[in-house]
Design a protein around this motif. Sequence first.
Motif, short mmCIF file in Angstrom:
data_model
loop_
_atom_site.label_atom_id
_atom_site.label_comp_id
_atom_site.label_asym_id
_atom_site.label_seq_id
_atom_site.Cartn_x
_atom_site.Cartn_y
_atom_site.Cartn_z
N TYR A 4 0.83 -1.20 0.00
CA TYR A 4 0.00 0.00 0.00
C TYR A 4 0.86 1.26 0.00
N LEU A 5 1.93 1.22 0.79
CA LEU A 5 2.84 2.37 0.88
C LEU A 5 3.41 2.71 -0.49
N VAL A 6 3.87 1.69 -1.18
CA VAL A 6 4.46 1.90 -2.51
C VAL A 6 3.42 2.44 -3.49
N GLU A 7 2.23 1.89 -3.44
CA GLU A 7 1.18 2.33 -4.37
C GLU A 7 0.78 3.78 -4.09
N GLU A 8 0.68 4.14 -2.81
CA GLU A 8 0.33 5.53 -2.49
C GLU A 8 1.41 6.49 -2.96
N ARG A 9 2.66 6.12 -2.80
CA ARG A 9 3.75 6.97 -3.29
C ARG A 9 3.70 7.12 -4.79
N SER A 10 3.44 6.03 -5.46
CA SER A 10 3.38 6.07 -6.92
C SER A 10 2.24 6.95 -7.40
N GLU A 11 1.05 6.80 -6.78
CA GLU A 11 -0.09 7.62 -7.18
C GLU A 11 0.16 9.09 -6.88
N GLN A 17 1.72 8.19 4.86
CA GLN A 17 2.21 8.33 6.24
C GLN A 17 1.51 7.36 7.18
N HIS A 18 0.24 7.07 6.91
CA HIS A 18 -0.49 6.11 7.74
C HIS A 18 0.19 4.75 7.71
N TRP A 19 0.57 4.29 6.52
CA TRP A 19 1.21 2.98 6.42
C TRP A 19 2.63 3.01 6.97
N LEU A 20 3.32 4.15 6.84
CA LEU A 20 4.64 4.28 7.45
C LEU A 20 4.56 4.16 8.97
N ASP A 21 3.54 4.80 9.54
CA ASP A 21 3.38 4.72 10.99
C ASP A 21 3.12 3.29 11.44
N LEU A 22 2.28 2.57 10.71
CA LEU A 22 2.01 1.18 11.08
C LEU A 22 3.26 0.31 10.94
N LEU A 23 4.07 0.61 9.92
CA LEU A 23 5.29 -0.16 9.70
C LEU A 23 6.41 0.23 10.67
N GLY A 24 6.23 1.33 11.38
CA GLY A 24 7.26 1.78 12.30
C GLY A 24 8.42 2.47 11.61
N GLY A 25 8.17 3.06 10.46
CA GLY A 25 9.23 3.75 9.72
C GLY A 25 9.44 3.12 8.35
N GLU A 26 10.40 3.67 7.65
CA GLU A 26 10.71 3.19 6.30
C GLU A 26 11.29 1.78 6.33
N PRO A 27 10.65 0.83 5.65
CA PRO A 27 11.19 -0.54 5.63
C PRO A 27 12.52 -0.60 4.89
N ALA A 28 13.31 -1.57 5.24
CA ALA A 28 14.60 -1.75 4.57
C ALA A 28 14.41 -2.11 3.10
N ARG A 29 13.38 -2.89 2.82
CA ARG A 29 13.08 -3.29 1.44
C ARG A 29 11.60 -3.07 1.17
N LEU A 30 11.32 -2.56 -0.01
CA LEU A 30 9.94 -2.33 -0.42
C LEU A 30 9.66 -3.08 -1.71
N PRO A 31 8.44 -3.57 -1.87
CA PRO A 31 8.10 -4.25 -3.13
C PRO A 31 8.00 -3.23 -4.26
N SER A 32 8.02 -3.72 -5.46
CA SER A 32 7.85 -2.84 -6.62
C SER A 32 6.37 -2.46 -6.77
N ALA A 33 6.14 -1.28 -7.31
CA ALA A 33 4.78 -0.87 -7.58
C ALA A 33 4.17 -1.76 -8.66
N GLY A 34 2.86 -1.84 -8.69
CA GLY A 34 2.19 -2.65 -9.69
C GLY A 34 2.41 -2.13 -11.10
N ILE A 35 2.10 -2.96 -12.07
CA ILE A 35 2.32 -2.59 -13.47
C ILE A 35 1.52 -1.34 -13.82
N ARG A 36 0.27 -1.29 -13.38
CA ARG A 36 -0.57 -0.13 -13.70
C ARG A 36 0.02 1.15 -13.12
#
Length: 362
Positions: A18-25, A56-75
Amino acid sequence: MQAPAEPTAADRKRWARYLVEERSEGAVYRRLAARRDGEEREILTALADAERRHEQHWLDLLGGEPARLPSAGIRSRMLAWMAGRFGLIFVLALAQSAEARSPYDAEQYATPAMRADEKVHHEVVRGLAARGRRRLSGSFRAAVFGANDGLVSNLALVLGIGATGVSSSFVLFSGIAGLLAGALSMGAGEFVSVRSQRELLAATEANDHADAAAADLDIDENELALVYRARGMDQDEALKRARRIVSAAREGVRRAATGPVGAVGTDHEIVGSDWTAALSSFLLFASGAIVPVLPWIFGLSGTTAIVTALILVGVALLSTGAMVGILSGGPPLRRALRQLAIGFGAAAITYGLGLVFGVGAV
């Protein structure tokens, strides 16, 4: 729904996505905003800010920036790439479809405000896309109609002629003749259409004769108000404007209002140049009509030329159909297949007629 006390690894993985998708959008909206100005820029910037809050909501739940993030979806990746290269309407049409499929309705860790935001975002993006569609509708309709008309009509022509068994040179000549005849007909028709529309609007266009005569009125301003009421104003507004015009005219100020009487209540469609419209129609038709002829231009003949023409036209029909689907907010595949079926259906009929009336001895 009450969130569990301890999130699982699957939960954290989903949050990261979700974090990655929100950043991409958000990046898409910021790129689009950078290319616009005025109200549209403000709206797109506000959408980007909302995506940042979700991020920011998902960052707070994750406790900060994760060391690794998945790639955004194709769309999302496609939208991000297109945002800096394609027109606003095309990107917004795709973004509208993306916003319509929010995953937060079934996400227990998303807040009610976030779910509401996503629904609002869909309506905002749809509204912006609708603005673009209205601006684009006339020229886009003409482009699709002209190119598709050239594709289908000339494919039907060359297949019908080719099925009779005539020589390749005769098919080529027929295709070129069909291209020129159709393009000239489209251009001439568009010229006459636009010229006639301009003349019609000129004949019905309001003028400022009433303004010019306002200083000589020796009657109550209510009669002048009838002019404005006849052109679309309500009674109170027409009366107020008539009083201003008469008062200003009597004081020697002929143009106290924002514009002449003729500017009131007119909502005519803006008509372009007749020559520009004619040339555009000619070129659009020709751009489609040349495609079915290409195999014969490059020396192919017989079944090979026919199959190649079908493939080329099929790709073109699928492309234009998919584009119509994207820009209209509909399913691209369905629109593409519909376009293909219509085009090939017309070609099949003429090909069948060519076989029936074949003149292989020619």
